[in-house]
Design a protein around this motif. Structure first.
Motif, short mmCIF file in Angstrom:
data_model
loop_
_atom_site.label_atom_id
_atom_site.label_comp_id
_atom_site.label_asym_id
_atom_site.label_seq_id
_atom_site.Cartn_x
_atom_site.Cartn_y
_atom_site.Cartn_z
N LYS A 195 0.84 -1.21 0.00
CA LYS A 195 0.00 0.00 0.00
C LYS A 195 0.87 1.25 0.00
N ALA A 250 -6.84 9.29 -0.87
CA ALA A 250 -6.90 9.85 0.48
C ALA A 250 -5.50 10.31 0.90
N VAL A 261 -7.60 6.27 9.49
CA VAL A 261 -7.58 4.86 9.08
C VAL A 261 -6.14 4.36 9.18
N LYS A 302 -3.52 1.31 8.23
CA LYS A 302 -3.42 0.22 7.26
C LYS A 302 -2.05 -0.44 7.30
N VAL A 358 -6.80 -3.38 7.55
CA VAL A 358 -7.28 -1.99 7.58
C VAL A 358 -8.24 -1.79 8.74
N VAL A 373 -10.59 1.28 10.55
CA VAL A 373 -11.10 2.64 10.57
C VAL A 373 -11.39 2.97 12.03
N GLU A 409 -4.06 7.29 7.43
CA GLU A 409 -4.74 7.95 6.32
C GLU A 409 -5.96 8.71 6.80
N GLU A 410 -6.28 9.80 6.13
CA GLU A 410 -7.52 10.52 6.44
C GLU A 410 -8.70 9.61 6.12
N ARG A 411 -9.77 9.75 6.89
CA ARG A 411 -10.95 8.94 6.62
C ARG A 411 -11.85 9.69 5.65
N LEU A 412 -12.21 9.00 4.58
CA LEU A 412 -13.07 9.62 3.57
C LEU A 412 -14.50 9.14 3.78
N GLU A 458 -18.87 3.85 -1.67
CA GLU A 458 -17.73 3.01 -2.06
C GLU A 458 -18.05 2.25 -3.34
N LYS A 517 -18.81 -5.25 2.70
CA LYS A 517 -17.78 -5.96 3.48
C LYS A 517 -18.21 -6.37 4.88
N ILE A 576 -13.69 5.65 -3.17
CA ILE A 576 -14.83 6.32 -2.52
C ILE A 576 -15.18 7.52 -3.38
N LEU A 587 -8.96 4.23 -2.56
CA LEU A 587 -8.59 3.67 -1.26
C LEU A 587 -7.49 2.64 -1.43
N GLU A 588 -7.61 1.85 -2.47
CA GLU A 588 -6.59 0.81 -2.71
C GLU A 588 -6.70 0.34 -4.15
P1 AMP Z 1 -8.81 -1.21 1.69
O1 AMP Z 1 -8.31 -2.63 1.86
O2 AMP Z 1 -7.73 -0.20 1.69
O3 AMP Z 1 -9.80 -1.07 0.55
O4 AMP Z 1 -9.72 -0.94 2.99
C1 AMP Z 1 -10.75 -1.83 3.39
C2 AMP Z 1 -11.99 -1.03 3.72
O5 AMP Z 1 -11.72 -0.06 4.73
C3 AMP Z 1 -12.51 -0.25 2.54
O6 AMP Z 1 -13.35 -1.02 1.74
C4 AMP Z 1 -13.25 0.88 3.23
O7 AMP Z 1 -14.54 0.49 3.63
C5 AMP Z 1 -12.41 1.14 4.46
N1 AMP Z 1 -11.45 2.23 4.21
C6 AMP Z 1 -10.18 2.11 3.78
N2 AMP Z 1 -9.58 3.31 3.66
C7 AMP Z 1 -10.49 4.24 4.02
C8 AMP Z 1 -10.49 5.67 4.11
N3 AMP Z 1 -9.41 6.40 3.83
N4 AMP Z 1 -11.61 6.27 4.53
C9 AMP Z 1 -12.71 5.54 4.84
N5 AMP Z 1 -12.78 4.21 4.78
C10 AMP Z 1 -11.69 3.54 4.38
#
Ligand code: AMP
Ligand code: GLY
Length: 420
Positions: free
Chosen positions: A100, A115, A138, A140, A150, A152, A182-185, A189, A211, A270, A279-280
């Motif tokens: 990441k 983010a 967040v 990670k 991950v 939150v 990371e900032e929370r967005l 999604e 999820k 997002i 986000l990824e």
């Molecule tokens: P990821 O594996 O990075 O996609 O993260 C898994 C889940 O965590 C995502 O599907 C989102 O629901 C949540 N998430 C990850 N990053 C953020 C973010 N910056 N802000 C809000 N939710 C996040």
């Protein structure tokens, strides 16, 4: 040959079986769903050498890889070295998913919207940063953590806990050598996908993934409890924006970085007020998103996979159905925590003709012949319809006919609330 044993791989096998170009399919290891249309091989997806040996013995002409682990371990490089066509990114390109921190640096360098974040390899520095930055944030883990890396968080103690779990308790091993804070967005999604041969980028239909384990997005995260396509909030202009500001630039950036990317690129985004942010990235089809996107594909999947491998995707015209597709996952009692397996599954033959059932954790026993549960996520029940509501109704009308001890599933997949 399809590598993997989940419902995503059952869907790939099912789709490939529709191609007039396909004579026989092997699934490694597959499941009892793939066993009905393919030959299962008892080989682990990460046992690359055995897979290559058996593929050569069987005269396999095309390989498709489902899960991230074999990709990140270099399965594509290995098969390319022995001259066998394989669909998926080379190891150097899978770094977009397996680190990441790498993905973030790439996005920052090439102005791909994401983010805001900072990365750390020192535990004490990360702790200090958390103390100075107020949640929601967040946390990670850098590496592959089967969707569990991950967290939150809403408070500093929660953030410190999540950090300690990754960097001190080493819950994900070396995947936690570095962390991202990371900032929370907030927003909607969406999972976006594109086929690419490294030059041409052709988007697939997008999907929404659910999820958390319980209705209303309550409870711990899972591998995915359901999905639908297309997302109700996506319009053509927004889809184009995602392709032009995220998917195409990412493929170009990977080429510039000498990590040429071929395969499916998956952006987890997002969207807030029509502004998409990443986000990824993942280096493969999504699960359960594959179960609701591949049924909408009208073009022969073999033609697409070969065009990607041969670098002539620009010659392809990929067509999608205008229908909607909904998939609901049935899971074992206790999932995503610990669960028991071996319970008989009934009702699979009592479904309407247009219902698709993709297996993940299942196995078959004989005398008497029975399908048993064999994993956390057991089945994805899928239907298409003219609208999301129609597809959704078909799934929920049928899912109650399937039963196994302790089975649970979300009742709100693809439920579009009026305010949305
Ligand atoms: P990821 O594996 O990075 O996609 O993260 C898994 C889940 O965590 C995502 O599907 C989102 O629901 C949540 N998430 C990850 N990053 C953020 C973010 N910056 N802000 C809000 N939710 C996040
Ligand atoms: N649906 C989430 C994933 O495939 O990673």
């Amino acid at each position: 040959m399809v590598v993997g044993g989940g419902a995503r791989e059952h869907t790939l096998v099912w789709k490939l079986a529709q191609s007039p170009k396909v004579k026989e399919i092997y699934a490694a290891p597959g499941n009892s769903g793939t066993a009905q249309i393919a030959h299962n091989l008892d080989i682990k997806p990460t046992d690359i050498e055995s897979l290559a040996k058996v593929a050569q013995e069987k005269g396999v002409e095309l390989v498709v890889v489902g899960p991230e682990a074999p990709l990140a371990n270099g399965i594509v490089d290995h098969f390319q070295n022995i001259g066998m066509p394989i669909f998926g990114p080379i190891k150097a390109a899978t770094k977009i998913e397996s680190s990441k921190v790498f993905a973030k640096e790439l996005m920052q360098k090439y102005n791909i919207p994401c983010a805001q974040s900072t990365s750390f390899s020192e535990y004490t520095q990360a702790k200090e940063y958390i103390r100075q930055h107020s949640p929601p944030i967040v946390i990670k883990a850098d590496g592959l953590a089967a969707g569990k890396g991950v967290t939150v968080v809403d408070s500093i103690p929660q953030a410190l806990n999540a950090l300690a779990n990754i960097m001190e308790a080493r819950a994900f091993g070396a995947a936690g050598d570095k962390v991202i804070i990371e900032e929370r967005l907030s927003g909607e999604e969406v999972s976006c996908f594109a086929f690419t041969d490294g030059k041409t980028v052709i988007p697939m239909v997008s999907a929404c993934d659910y999820k958390p384990v319980y209705d209303g997005d309550q409870g711990p995260n899972t591998g995915g409890m359901g999905s639908y396509s297309p997302p109700h909030f996506l319009n053509p202009a927004l889809s184009q924006k995602i392709t032009e500001t995220i998917l195409e630039p990412a493929v170009k950036a990977m080429a510039r970085e000498k990590r040429p990317y071929q395969g499916v690129l998956y952006g987890g985004l997002i969207v807030n007020k029509d502004e998409p942010k990443v986000l990824e990235f993942n280096a493969r089809f999504g699960d359960p998103e594959a179960q609701v996107t591949l049924p909408l594909l009208k073009t022969d999947l073999v033609d697409i996979l070969l065009a990607v491998i041969n670098g002539n995707l620009d010659q392809m015209n990929i067509e999608w159905s205008e229908d909607a597709c909904v998939g609901v996952v049935m899971a074992s009692a206790g999932y995503p925590g610990s669960y028991k397996t071996g319970f008989p599954i009934s009702g699979l033959n009592d479904l309407d003709k247009d219902i698709l059932v993709f297996h993940s954790g299942t196995k078959v026993v004989s005398e008497p012949w029975q399908v048993l549960t064999n994993g956390g996520r057991v089945l994805t029940v899928v239907a298409t319809g003219k609208t999301i509501a129609e597809a959704r109704e078909k799934v929920y009308n049928n899912i109650t006919r399937i039963h196994f001890d302790g089975c649970h599933y979300r009742k709100d997949i693809a439920e579009i609330r009026r305010s949305q």
